[in-house]
Design a protein around this motif. Structure first.
Motif, PDB file in Angstrom:
ATOM      1  N   GLU A  57       0.806  -1.231   0.000  1.00 19.60           N
ATOM      2  CA  GLU A  57       0.000   0.000   0.000  1.00 19.60           C
ATOM      3  C   GLU A  57       0.837   1.280   0.000  1.00 19.60           C
ATOM      4  O   GLU A  57       0.544   2.209  -0.775  1.00 19.60           O
ATOM      5  CB  GLU A  57      -0.961  -0.006   1.196  1.00 19.60           C
ATOM      6  N   PRO A  58       1.893   1.397   0.812  1.00 19.15           N
ATOM      7  CA  PRO A  58       2.700   2.628   0.745  1.00 19.15           C
ATOM      8  C   PRO A  58       3.297   2.868  -0.648  1.00 19.15           C
ATOM      9  O   PRO A  58       3.387   4.018  -1.099  1.00 19.15           O
ATOM     10  CB  PRO A  58       3.803   2.385   1.779  1.00 19.15           C
ATOM     11  N   LEU A  59       3.693   1.791  -1.328  1.00 19.20           N
ATOM     12  CA  LEU A  59       4.235   1.924  -2.681  1.00 19.20           C
ATOM     13  C   LEU A  59       3.150   2.329  -3.667  1.00 19.20           C
ATOM     14  O   LEU A  59       3.391   3.130  -4.585  1.00 19.20           O
ATOM     15  CB  LEU A  59       4.885   0.609  -3.114  1.00 19.20           C
ATOM     16  N   PHE A  60       1.942   1.787  -3.496  1.00 21.91           N
ATOM     17  CA  PHE A  60       0.814   2.184  -4.351  1.00 21.91           C
ATOM     18  C   PHE A  60       0.511   3.674  -4.189  1.00 21.91           C
ATOM     19  O   PHE A  60       0.284   4.391  -5.167  1.00 21.91           O
ATOM     20  CB  PHE A  60      -0.438   1.371  -3.995  1.00 21.91           C
ATOM     21  N   ILE A  61       0.531   4.133  -2.943  1.00 22.46           N
ATOM     22  CA  ILE A  61       0.257   5.552  -2.678  1.00 22.46           C
ATOM     23  C   ILE A  61       1.324   6.429  -3.314  1.00 22.46           C
ATOM     24  O   ILE A  61       1.010   7.431  -3.989  1.00 22.46           O
ATOM     25  CB  ILE A  61       0.186   5.805  -1.156  1.00 22.46           C
ATOM     26  N   LEU A  62       2.593   6.067  -3.126  1.00 24.20           N
ATOM     27  CA  LEU A  62       3.693   6.842  -3.704  1.00 24.20           C
ATOM     28  C   LEU A  62       3.597   6.874  -5.226  1.00 24.20           C
ATOM     29  O   LEU A  62       3.778   7.932  -5.849  1.00 24.20           O
ATOM     30  CB  LEU A  62       5.028   6.235  -3.273  1.00 24.20           C
ATOM     31  N   ALA A  63       3.276   5.727  -5.826  1.00 24.92           N
ATOM     32  CA  ALA A  63       3.148   5.658  -7.290  1.00 24.92           C
ATOM     33  C   ALA A  63       2.021   6.557  -7.780  1.00 24.92           C
ATOM     34  O   ALA A  63       2.170   7.271  -8.786  1.00 24.92           O
ATOM     35  CB  ALA A  63       2.895   4.210  -7.715  1.00 24.92           C
ATOM     36  N   ALA A  64       0.901   6.542  -7.082  1.00 27.89           N
ATOM     37  CA  ALA A  64      -0.240   7.365  -7.483  1.00 27.89           C
ATOM     38  C   ALA A  64       0.096   8.852  -7.425  1.00 27.89           C
ATOM     39  O   ALA A  64      -0.203   9.606  -8.361  1.00 27.89           O
ATOM     40  CB  ALA A  64      -1.446   7.060  -6.598  1.00 27.89           C
ATOM     41  N   ILE A  65       0.738   9.293  -6.339  1.00 29.53           N
ATOM     42  CA  ILE A  65       1.079  10.712  -6.188  1.00 29.53           C
ATOM     43  C   ILE A  65       2.052  11.145  -7.283  1.00 29.53           C
ATOM     44  O   ILE A  65       1.894  12.220  -7.890  1.00 29.53           O
ATOM     45  CB  ILE A  65       1.689  10.982  -4.793  1.00 29.53           C
ATOM     46  N   ILE A  66       3.066  10.316  -7.552  1.00 25.69           N
ATOM     47  CA  ILE A  66       4.041  10.653  -8.606  1.00 25.69           C
ATOM     48  C   ILE A  66       3.358  10.737  -9.963  1.00 25.69           C
ATOM     49  O   ILE A  66       3.597  11.671 -10.755  1.00 25.69           O
ATOM     50  CB  ILE A  66       5.175   9.613  -8.632  1.00 25.69           C
ATOM     51  N   LEU A  67       2.493   9.782 -10.255  1.00 21.47           N
ATOM     52  CA  LEU A  67       1.797   9.783 -11.542  1.00 21.47           C
ATOM     53  C   LEU A  67       0.852  10.974 -11.672  1.00 21.47           C
ATOM     54  O   LEU A  67       0.745  11.579 -12.742  1.00 21.47           O
ATOM     55  CB  LEU A  67       1.013   8.477 -11.713  1.00 21.47           C
ATOM     56  N   PHE A  68       0.193  11.324 -10.583  1.00 16.15           N
ATOM     57  CA  PHE A  68      -0.705  12.479 -10.628  1.00 16.15           C
ATOM     58  C   PHE A  68       0.070  13.778 -10.883  1.00 16.15           C
ATOM     59  O   PHE A  68      -0.409  14.667 -11.591  1.00 16.15           O
ATOM     60  CB  PHE A  68      -1.510  12.586  -9.332  1.00 16.15           C
ATOM     61  N   TRP A  69       1.290  13.870 -10.315  1.00  7.41           N
ATOM     62  CA  TRP A  69       2.136  15.027 -10.621  1.00  7.41           C
ATOM     63  C   TRP A  69       2.558  14.992 -12.077  1.00  7.41           C
ATOM     64  O   TRP A  69       2.539  16.016 -12.782  1.00  7.41           O
ATOM     65  CB  TRP A  69       3.368  15.033  -9.713  1.00  7.41           C
ATOM     66  N   ALA A  70       2.960  13.821 -12.558  1.00  8.23           N
ATOM     67  CA  ALA A  70       3.437  13.688 -13.937  1.00  8.23           C
ATOM     68  C   ALA A  70       2.345  14.013 -14.950  1.00  8.23           C
ATOM     69  O   ALA A  70       2.616  14.587 -16.015  1.00  8.23           O
ATOM     70  CB  ALA A  70       3.968  12.273 -14.171  1.00  8.23           C
ATOM     71  N   PHE A  71       1.102  13.658 -14.629  1.00  9.64           N
ATOM     72  CA  PHE A  71      -0.020  13.912 -15.534  1.00  9.64           C
ATOM     73  C   PHE A  71      -0.706  15.254 -15.252  1.00  9.64           C
ATOM     74  O   PHE A  71      -1.805  15.506 -15.729  1.00  9.64           O
ATOM     75  CB  PHE A  71      -1.042  12.777 -15.443  1.00  9.64           C
ATOM     76  N   ARG A  72      -0.043  16.095 -14.455  1.00 13.41           N
ATOM     77  CA  ARG A  72      -0.500  17.466 -14.171  1.00 13.41           C
ATOM     78  C   ARG A  72      -1.872  17.511 -13.488  1.00 13.41           C
ATOM     79  O   ARG A  72      -2.623  18.474 -13.658  1.00 13.41           O
ATOM     80  CB  ARG A  72      -0.524  18.308 -15.457  1.00 13.41           C
ATOM     81  N   ILE A  73      -2.184  16.482 -12.713  1.00 12.79           N
ATOM     82  CA  ILE A  73      -3.447  16.485 -11.993  1.00 12.79           C
ATOM     83  C   ILE A  73      -3.470  17.598 -10.940  1.00 12.79           C
ATOM     84  O   ILE A  73      -4.498  18.229 -10.699  1.00 12.79           O
ATOM     85  CB  ILE A  73      -3.689  15.118 -11.311  1.00 12.79           C
ATOM     86  N   TYR A  74      -2.308  17.871 -10.337  1.00 14.91           N
ATOM     87  CA  TYR A  74      -2.253  18.869  -9.268  1.00 14.91           C
ATOM     88  C   TYR A  74      -2.067  20.291  -9.783  1.00 14.91           C
ATOM     89  O   TYR A  74      -2.210  21.244  -9.008  1.00 14.91           O
ATOM     90  CB  TYR A  74      -1.129  18.528  -8.280  1.00 14.91           C
ATOM     91  N   SER A  75      -1.738  20.444 -11.042  1.00 13.75           N
ATOM     92  CA  SER A  75      -1.539  21.790 -11.582  1.00 13.75           C
ATOM     93  C   SER A  75      -2.678  22.222 -12.497  1.00 13.75           C
ATOM     94  O   SER A  75      -2.628  23.300 -13.082  1.00 13.75           O
ATOM     95  CB  SER A  75      -0.210  21.855 -12.357  1.00 13.75           C
ATOM     96  N   SER A  76      -3.716  21.389 -12.618  1.00 19.72           N
ATOM     97  CA  SER A  76      -4.863  21.746 -13.457  1.00 19.72           C
ATOM     98  C   SER A  76      -5.793  22.702 -12.717  1.00 19.72           C
ATOM     99  O   SER A  76      -5.913  22.639 -11.483  1.00 19.72           O
ATOM    100  CB  SER A  76      -5.648  20.488 -13.852  1.00 19.72           C
ATOM    101  N   LEU A  77      -6.442  23.575 -13.469  1.00 17.86           N
ATOM    102  CA  LEU A  77      -7.460  24.461 -12.905  1.00 17.86           C
ATOM    103  C   LEU A  77      -8.799  23.728 -12.993  1.00 17.86           C
ATOM    104  O   LEU A  77      -9.459  23.742 -14.029  1.00 17.86           O
ATOM    105  CB  LEU A  77      -7.514  25.784 -13.681  1.00 17.86           C
ATOM    106  N   TRP A  78      -9.198  23.091 -11.909  1.00 19.20           N
ATOM    107  CA  TRP A  78     -10.381  22.238 -11.942  1.00 19.20           C
ATOM    108  C   TRP A  78     -11.668  23.032 -12.056  1.00 19.20           C
ATOM    109  O   TRP A  78     -12.706  22.481 -12.392  1.00 19.20           O
ATOM    110  CB  TRP A  78     -10.393  21.327 -10.715  1.00 19.20           C
ATOM    111  N   GLU A  79     -11.604  24.355 -11.808  1.00 15.34           N
ATOM    112  CA  GLU A  79     -12.787  25.177 -12.044  1.00 15.34           C
ATOM    113  C   GLU A  79     -13.152  25.206 -13.520  1.00 15.34           C
ATOM    114  O   GLU A  79     -14.300  25.434 -13.881  1.00 15.34           O
ATOM    115  CB  GLU A  79     -12.563  26.623 -11.566  1.00 15.34           C
ATOM    116  N   TYR A  80     -12.137  24.964 -14.382  1.00 17.56           N
ATOM    117  CA  TYR A  80     -12.368  25.015 -15.825  1.00 17.56           C
ATOM    118  C   TYR A  80     -12.083  23.662 -16.472  1.00 17.56           C
ATOM    119  O   TYR A  80     -11.678  23.581 -17.622  1.00 17.56           O
ATOM    120  CB  TYR A  80     -11.461  26.088 -16.451  1.00 17.56           C
ATOM    121  N   ALA A  81     -12.254  22.609 -15.701  1.00 15.89           N
ATOM    122  CA  ALA A  81     -11.912  21.270 -16.179  1.00 15.89           C
ATOM    123  C   ALA A  81     -12.707  20.908 -17.433  1.00 15.89           C
ATOM    124  O   ALA A  81     -13.897  21.197 -17.535  1.00 15.89           O
ATOM    125  CB  ALA A  81     -12.164  20.242 -15.076  1.00 15.89           C
TER     126      ALA A  81
END
Length: 216
Positions: A57-81
């Motif tokens: 589980e800790p590895l799954f969590i780390l992988a998800a966070i890294i992938l979300f950063w790589a796919f710009r999930i955290y830098s998207s403007l979700w108000e205009y998704a």
């Protein structure tokens, strides 16, 4: 703290909250997937599967966070998704499912084959719910500051792509205190239909009537 520093602090604060939400989502997705595989009956789950999941589980969590950063999930403007954000979310969760397989295989452990696609789909659904909720809450907070009675009632001429984008811009804007009441378009196929929740009320000959009807 100057204005720019304060703005950056708020942005990072929001991202930190989203990371925490995603950590919770990964846990819900993985354990939910294992429960789904065994018909939500804990006694049916092989203890070895649960041990494997707890270990990974800790590895799954780390992988998800890294992938979300790589796919710009955290830098998207979700108000205009829109489509691009949806594509990134689907791509991140699809790759995440493959990474899960890789992690378990490299560690020479074992989980049910159906666990991986179910986990990825659950994570995608939870990602959509969390970002949709984030978007809704921000809109509610903003709308709560506006006196609805003071909104300018407007009509948009043209029910094409530009009209749809304008409705979205007015709806999402923190500065435009306006309400789109109706659309006008000469295309008969569009009349009496809705775009962004706004009715196409008629063609150009109906403009004066619509101004009176909708108190534009």
């Amino acid at each position: 703290m100057n204005k720019n520093e304060k703005r950056d602090f708020v942005i990072w604060q929001r991202r930190a909250v989203l990371v925490i939400v995603d950590i919770i989502s990964v846990n819900l997705a993985t354990y939910g997937a294992l429960m789904t595989r065994f018909e939500f009956t804990i006694s049916f789950i092989d203890p070895d599967f649960m041990k494997t999941l707890n270990y990974c589980e800790p590895l799954f969590i780390l992988a998800a966070i890294i992938l979300f950063w790589a796919f710009r999930i955290y830098s998207s403007l979700w108000e205009y998704a829109g489509f691009d954000e949806l594509r990134n979310a689907v791509g991140a969760c699809a790759v995440y499912g493959c990474v899960e397989v890789g992690i378990v295989t490299v560690l020479q452990l074992h989980l049910p084959r159906s666990f991986y696609p179910i986990s990825a789909m659950y994570l995608l659904a939870l990602l959509g719910v969390s970002r949709g909720g984030y978007r809704t809450i921000r809109k509610k907070l903003h709308r709560g500051k506006i006196d609805v009675r003071s909104r300018d009632r407007v009509m948009i001429i043209g029910a094409g792509e530009a009209g749809r984008n304008l409705i979205q811009e007015i709806h999402n804007s923190n500065f435009l205190n306006k309400k789109v009441c109706c659309l006008i378009d000469d295309d008969r196929a569009k009349q009496n239909r809705f775009i962004g929740g706004v009715r196409v009320a008629g063609d150009r000959t109906q403009i004066k009537k619509c101004v009176q009807r909708y108190h534009i």
